[in-house]
Motif scaffolding. Structure first.
Motif, short mmCIF file in Angstrom:
data_model
loop_
_atom_site.label_atom_id
_atom_site.label_comp_id
_atom_site.label_asym_id
_atom_site.label_seq_id
_atom_site.Cartn_x
_atom_site.Cartn_y
_atom_site.Cartn_z
N GLN A 42 43.61 37.74 42.27
CA GLN A 42 42.84 38.48 41.13
C GLN A 42 41.91 37.84 40.67
O GLN A 42 40.98 38.58 39.76
CB GLN A 42 44.00 39.16 40.16
CG GLN A 42 45.07 39.90 41.03
CD GLN A 42 44.35 41.44 41.18
OE1 GLN A 42 43.23 41.64 40.82
NE2 GLN A 42 45.46 42.30 41.49
N THR A 43 41.68 36.67 40.50
CA THR A 43 40.44 36.12 39.84
C THR A 43 39.76 35.25 40.56
O THR A 43 38.84 34.51 40.03
CB THR A 43 41.39 35.13 38.52
OG1 THR A 43 42.26 34.22 39.42
CG2 THR A 43 42.03 35.80 37.65
N LYS A 44 39.95 35.11 41.80
CA LYS A 44 39.19 34.51 42.81
C LYS A 44 37.67 34.94 42.80
O LYS A 44 37.31 36.15 42.51
CB LYS A 44 39.66 34.70 44.15
CG LYS A 44 40.61 33.72 44.56
CD LYS A 44 40.61 33.00 45.72
CE LYS A 44 41.71 31.99 45.93
NZ LYS A 44 43.04 32.11 46.46
N CYS A 54 40.58 30.75 27.90
CA CYS A 54 40.48 31.08 29.24
C CYS A 54 39.10 31.01 29.70
O CYS A 54 38.03 31.16 28.93
CB CYS A 54 40.98 32.43 29.98
SG CYS A 54 40.21 33.75 29.60
N TYR A 55 38.61 30.63 30.85
CA TYR A 55 37.44 30.56 31.22
C TYR A 55 36.58 31.89 31.09
O TYR A 55 35.35 31.74 30.52
CB TYR A 55 37.10 30.45 32.90
CG TYR A 55 35.86 30.46 33.54
CD1 TYR A 55 34.98 29.61 33.27
CD2 TYR A 55 35.65 31.75 34.19
CE1 TYR A 55 33.63 29.90 33.78
CE2 TYR A 55 34.38 32.09 34.41
CZ TYR A 55 33.18 31.19 34.50
OH TYR A 55 31.99 31.32 34.72
N TRP A 56 37.16 33.15 31.27
CA TRP A 56 36.56 34.26 31.16
C TRP A 56 35.77 34.69 29.81
O TRP A 56 34.90 35.09 29.52
CB TRP A 56 37.14 35.40 32.03
CG TRP A 56 37.39 34.99 33.36
CD1 TRP A 56 36.45 35.36 34.44
CD2 TRP A 56 38.06 34.30 33.92
NE1 TRP A 56 36.93 34.78 35.45
CE2 TRP A 56 37.97 34.25 35.27
CE3 TRP A 56 39.43 33.78 33.49
CZ2 TRP A 56 38.80 33.62 36.24
CZ3 TRP A 56 40.16 33.03 34.32
CH2 TRP A 56 39.89 32.92 35.85
N CYS A 57 36.96 34.28 28.82
CA CYS A 57 36.69 34.52 27.49
C CYS A 57 35.57 33.80 26.78
O CYS A 57 34.65 33.89 26.34
CB CYS A 57 37.77 34.27 26.49
SG CYS A 57 39.01 35.75 26.85
N THR A 75 50.18 29.84 32.78
CA THR A 75 51.09 30.05 34.11
C THR A 75 50.54 31.40 34.44
O THR A 75 50.50 31.64 35.78
CB THR A 75 52.57 30.24 33.64
OG1 THR A 75 52.81 29.25 32.64
CG2 THR A 75 53.65 30.50 34.77
N GLU A 76 50.20 32.32 33.82
CA GLU A 76 49.81 33.73 34.21
C GLU A 76 48.48 33.26 35.08
O GLU A 76 48.17 34.15 35.95
CB GLU A 76 49.53 34.65 32.95
CG GLU A 76 50.91 35.16 32.57
CD GLU A 76 50.76 35.75 31.09
OE1 GLU A 76 51.59 36.61 31.02
OE2 GLU A 76 49.79 35.64 30.40
N ILE A 77 47.70 32.54 34.65
CA ILE A 77 46.30 32.20 35.27
C ILE A 77 46.59 31.91 36.63
O ILE A 77 46.21 32.21 37.58
CB ILE A 77 45.33 31.29 34.43
CG1 ILE A 77 45.03 31.84 33.23
CG2 ILE A 77 44.30 30.81 35.26
CD1 ILE A 77 44.18 30.49 32.37
N ARG A 137 36.30 25.43 38.26
CA ARG A 137 36.49 25.88 36.98
C ARG A 137 37.50 27.18 37.13
O ARG A 137 37.61 28.03 38.01
CB ARG A 137 35.38 26.61 36.12
CG ARG A 137 34.74 25.33 35.41
CD ARG A 137 33.42 25.67 34.68
NE ARG A 137 33.99 26.42 33.37
CZ ARG A 137 33.00 26.62 32.29
NH1 ARG A 137 31.62 26.45 32.43
NH2 ARG A 137 33.60 26.93 31.23
N GLY A 138 38.06 27.75 35.97
CA GLY A 138 38.88 28.98 35.88
C GLY A 138 40.28 28.62 36.07
O GLY A 138 41.09 29.70 35.55
N LYS A 139 40.76 27.66 36.50
CA LYS A 139 42.17 27.73 36.90
C LYS A 139 42.79 27.02 35.44
O LYS A 139 44.22 27.27 35.51
CB LYS A 139 42.35 26.78 38.06
CG LYS A 139 42.20 27.15 39.26
CD LYS A 139 42.58 26.44 40.54
CE LYS A 139 42.32 27.28 41.69
NZ LYS A 139 42.57 26.56 43.08
N LYS A 140 42.13 26.41 34.75
CA LYS A 140 42.99 25.90 33.37
C LYS A 140 42.16 26.43 32.44
O LYS A 140 41.11 26.83 32.24
CB LYS A 140 42.60 24.22 33.47
CG LYS A 140 43.44 23.67 34.53
CD LYS A 140 44.60 22.95 34.06
CE LYS A 140 45.54 22.58 35.29
NZ LYS A 140 47.06 22.54 35.16
#
Ligand SMILES: [Zn+2]
Length: 169
Positions: free
Chosen positions: A100-102, A136-139, A90-92, A111-114
């Motif tokens: 903020q993550t675009k 998350c995608y970033w981690c 939900t925060e993502i 990628r990145g949304k889930k």
């Protein structure tokens, strides 16, 4: 429809992707029954189909149904947050909305949304369920196979602090 019949029907139709005729023969039900089940079980069908898609990407062999059900059980029960930084799905979503993550490359690759499925130890196969976590995608992207899960947990804590800050900005 009994619970047992429901499970068997979904298994044949969605996981094993049998044809109507075969399903009818195995479950000893008519085509009319099958059409009705298909309609009545729309929600369950879609949920199962979704998990099967994720499963297929990782295993490329959806016919190994026993491990599929273990996987589904894990996927249905796991908390929807990143194991490393703690961000929730939900925060993502909120961060994407706030732009903020675009990231153009991410949007293009969808990628990145889930949250993604990540193996604590990349040496272990995906069917070892207790080795799986959500990330998350970033981690996931930063951990690669350079850092161990334990090492990355420390980095994740810092990433988590940044997310929290951005969420309240
Ligand atoms: Zn994370």
């Amino acid at each position: 429809m009994t619970e047992d019949l429901k499970v068997r029907f979904l298994r044949l139709a969605i996981i094993e992707q049998k044809k109507y005729d075969e399903i009818g023969e195995i479950l000893k039900i008519t085509k009319k029954d099958i059409s009705r089940y298909w309609e009545d079980l729309k929600e369950e069908r879609e949920h199962l189909s979704n998990i099967r898609k994720i499963w297929k990407v990782k295993y490329n062999n959806p016919e190994t149904t026993e491990t599929f059900w273990d996987f589904k059980k894990w996927y249905d029960s796991v908390e929807r947050k990143c194991y490393y930084c703690g961000i929730t799905e939900t925060e993502i979503e909120q961060l994407w909305k706030k732009e903020q993550t675009k990231n153009k490359a991410l949007t293009e690759r969808n990628r990145g949304k889930k949250l993604e499925i990540e193996r604590l130890s990349p040496k272990e196969p995906y069917h070892k369920i207790d080795n799986l976590v959500l990330s998350c995608y970033w981690c996931n992207n930063a951990k690669t196979d350079t850092f161990t899960a334990e090492e990355f947990k420390e980095i994740g804590e810092t990433i988590g602090k940044i997310w929290k800050k951005r969420l309240t900005e």
